[in-house]
Design a protein around this motif. Structure first.
Motif, PDB file in Angstrom:
ATOM      1  N   LEU A 136      -8.661  30.062 -31.068  1.00 16.80           N
ATOM      2  CA  LEU A 136      -9.159  29.327 -32.304  1.00 16.80           C
ATOM      3  C   LEU A 136      -9.751  30.625 -33.112  1.00 16.80           C
ATOM      4  O   LEU A 136     -10.606  31.288 -34.365  1.00 16.80           O
ATOM      5  CB  LEU A 136     -10.061  28.587 -32.083  1.00 16.80           C
ATOM      6  CG  LEU A 136      -9.027  27.622 -31.751  1.00 16.80           C
ATOM      7  CD1 LEU A 136     -10.241  26.226 -32.278  1.00 16.80           C
ATOM      8  CD2 LEU A 136      -7.565  27.292 -32.348  1.00 16.80           C
ATOM      9  N   ILE A 137     -10.895  31.839 -32.152  1.00 15.67           N
ATOM     10  CA  ILE A 137     -11.688  32.598 -33.044  1.00 15.67           C
ATOM     11  C   ILE A 137     -10.677  33.742 -33.137  1.00 15.67           C
ATOM     12  O   ILE A 137     -10.889  34.400 -34.767  1.00 15.67           O
ATOM     13  CB  ILE A 137     -12.406  33.373 -31.957  1.00 15.67           C
ATOM     14  CG1 ILE A 137     -13.824  34.044 -32.169  1.00 15.67           C
ATOM     15  CG2 ILE A 137     -11.500  34.424 -30.893  1.00 15.67           C
ATOM     16  CD1 ILE A 137     -13.903  33.439 -33.358  1.00 15.67           C
ATOM     17  N   GLY A 138      -9.166  33.898 -33.486  1.00 16.92           N
ATOM     18  CA  GLY A 138      -8.598  34.807 -33.903  1.00 16.92           C
ATOM     19  C   GLY A 138      -8.241  34.286 -35.186  1.00 16.92           C
ATOM     20  O   GLY A 138      -8.166  35.024 -35.835  1.00 16.92           O
ATOM     21  N   PHE A 139      -8.267  32.356 -35.597  1.00 15.29           N
ATOM     22  CA  PHE A 139      -7.840  32.116 -36.806  1.00 15.29           C
ATOM     23  C   PHE A 139      -8.552  32.292 -37.520  1.00 15.29           C
ATOM     24  O   PHE A 139      -9.143  32.810 -38.677  1.00 15.29           O
ATOM     25  CB  PHE A 139      -7.650  30.732 -37.527  1.00 15.29           C
ATOM     26  CG  PHE A 139      -5.920  30.784 -36.308  1.00 15.29           C
ATOM     27  CD1 PHE A 139      -4.830  30.035 -37.294  1.00 15.29           C
ATOM     28  CD2 PHE A 139      -5.988  30.144 -34.893  1.00 15.29           C
ATOM     29  CE1 PHE A 139      -3.770  30.118 -36.749  1.00 15.29           C
ATOM     30  CE2 PHE A 139      -4.932  29.600 -34.422  1.00 15.29           C
ATOM     31  CZ  PHE A 139      -3.497  29.923 -35.148  1.00 15.29           C
ATOM     32  N   ALA A 140     -10.061  32.630 -37.318  1.00 14.50           N
ATOM     33  CA  ALA A 140     -11.448  32.941 -38.168  1.00 14.50           C
ATOM     34  C   ALA A 140     -11.417  34.065 -38.408  1.00 14.50           C
ATOM     35  O   ALA A 140     -11.830  34.511 -39.683  1.00 14.50           O
ATOM     36  CB  ALA A 140     -12.767  32.437 -37.226  1.00 14.50           C
ATOM     37  N   GLY A 141     -10.955  35.339 -37.668  1.00 16.29           N
ATOM     38  CA  GLY A 141     -10.536  36.356 -38.271  1.00 16.29           C
ATOM     39  C   GLY A 141      -9.360  36.414 -38.711  1.00 16.29           C
ATOM     40  O   GLY A 141     -10.277  37.251 -40.256  1.00 16.29           O
ATOM     41  N   MET A 142      -8.568  35.254 -39.067  1.00 16.04           N
ATOM     42  CA  MET A 142      -7.746  35.565 -39.848  1.00 16.04           C
ATOM     43  C   MET A 142      -8.300  35.138 -41.613  1.00 16.04           C
ATOM     44  O   MET A 142      -8.090  35.700 -42.591  1.00 16.04           O
ATOM     45  CB  MET A 142      -6.310  34.971 -39.336  1.00 16.04           C
ATOM     46  CG  MET A 142      -5.414  35.080 -40.398  1.00 16.04           C
ATOM     47  SD  MET A 142      -3.962  33.378 -39.904  1.00 16.04           S
ATOM     48  CE  MET A 142      -5.218  31.938 -40.515  1.00 16.04           C
TER      49      MET A 142
END
Length: 422
Positions: A136-142
């Motif tokens: 989910l941290i990738g979605f935060a970066g997105m």
């Protein structure tokens, strides 16, 4: 409430990320109205540039203090306060009658903006387990990249409809309303404290800072974030459009479309890289691959003497944006490497590295362009040497990720010593 097994954690996730979306859009939105500010306030481009960039200086300088405060008092209060300050600063910006007021408004916005990433990472680490967090941290970066995208055509349309003052006023009001909603979600509905009371005997901040500043893992995270963030934000946000216009003779519209391609790469890369890392159950190996990929992309600009074929330029912009999406893995490593009592400080320390490079690169790049223009009368040769900057930054990033340890044997011992499990 069992946070990591509760369905309510998805409400938390959505609420926090939507707030991040709106706050991140206000980092670059003032760049849309540079000419209007110059006309309305009768100021120079240099003055407007200083007003625009001051938020990034404030943001960078407050990352470590924000991490300290987050570890001491919890992320809920600071995130709510940050959304409020960003909203108030944006509204003051819309009412400004003098450039000094613009300057103060952007400082206030920068203080509020400095709260978002560190505290968002802490909130997600509390509500999601390690495997979910890595994904989910990738979605935060997105979401941050989506914020930059929101500050292009959509916000331009709002400016055209309402004028720049009306557009920023609406954004400020929305942020203040979001701060109220965050209080309801993070505190009232989830039955959590607004300000976290210390449950254990905490070490002095100076002791923790000395340990972190002498910690190889913390410096490795600092440099791997330094290398992957600065090239993208620093170059794409400042010199990418002039570079395409000067070297390729393209119009501003075509050059801006290349920026969109890079943003699309970042939007795709952030969640996909997080998902890949989660599936492989390793962070370091994919992170090394993307650091090498980004380094090679910047090196190609040197290989082609600053002028790669246009089709290759499009590919390079996309891949650099895609590789930038891997930067969220830095904080997945923070999550697994340090006890929860130090996560905020280390997150702030690592994030400082990323935005320090984003602040340094435009200045170094601009200095090299000015030097070559003054000595040879042509700015084009300066771009070749300017590209040395992201190449060198990327080398620092690669060194950082190579020295990064994916799992720390002493992390468990340190967490036990403080009484808080990882």
């Amino acid at each position: 409430m069992d946070k990591q097994n509760s369905n309510f954690r998805w409400v938390i996730f959505t609420s926090v990320l939507f707030t991040y979306l709106i706050m991140s859009s206000q980092r670059t939105a003032p760049g849309l109205i540079t000419d209007q500010l110059m006309n309305d306030f009768s100021v120079t481009a240099a003055t407007v540039g200083l007003v625009t960039s001051i938020q990034f200086f404030v943001y960078t300088g407050l990352q470590i203090p924000m991490g300290i405060l987050a570890d001491r008092y919890g992320p809920n209060f600071l995130l709510i306060l940050g959304a409020t300050l960003t909203g108030i600063g944006t509204m003051i910006y819309s009412f400004s009658t003098h450039e000094l007021v613009l300057f103060v408004a952007r400082i206030l916005t920068g203080i509020g903006d400095a709260t978002i990433w560190v505290n968002m990472v802490l909130i997600l680490s509390l509500w999601f387990n390690k495997k979910e967090f890595t994904r989910l941290i990738g979605f935060a970066g997105m979401t941050g990249s989506l914020g930059f995208l929101l500050a292009t055509v959509p916000f331009s349309v709002l400016v055209a409809l309402l004028g720049w003052r009306g557009a920023f006023l609406i954004a400020g009001i929305l942020l203040c309303l979001l701060s109220i909603f965050l209080y309801y979600v993070l505190v009232k509905k989830s039955q959590q404290s607004l300000i976290a009371a210390p449950k254990i005997q905490r070490e002095k901040t100076s002791v923790i800072m000395r340990r972190i500043l002498s910690d190889r893992q913390a410096w490795a995270l600092f440099f791997c974030h330094f290398g992957i963030v600065g090239g993208y934000i620093g170059f794409i946000g400042s010199w990418a459009v002039p570079y395409v216009m000067d070297v390729y003779g393209m119009t501003r519209i075509v050059a801006s479309q290349l920026i969109m391609i890079s943003l699309i790469g970042a939007l795709i890369g952030a969640p996909l890289i997080g998902w890949i890392s989660s599936c492989l159950e390793t962070i370091k190996r994919p992170y090394i691959v993307f650091h090498i990929t980004v380094l090679l992309c910047w090196s190609i600009f040197l290989l082609f003497k600053e002028h790669p074929p246009f089709y290759l330029l499009i590919i390079l912009f996309f891949i650099i944006g895609f590789g930038f999406g891997s930067n969220s893995l830095t904080f997945a490593v923070v999550r697994q490497s340090f006890p929860i009592t130090e996560t905020g400080i280390v997150t702030g320390f690592a994030n400082t590295g990323g935005f320090l490079s984003a602040v340094l690169l435009p200045s170094i790049f601009g200095y090299l362009l000015d030097y070559f223009q003054s000595t040879s009368g042509s700015i084009s040769g300066g771009y070749y040497y300017g590209f040395l900057t992201p190449v060198i930054f990327s080398i620092f990033g690669l060194i950082g990720v190579i020295f990064m340890e994916e799992k720390r044997q002493n992390a468990g011992r340190r967490s036990n010593a403080t009484g808080v499990p990882l």
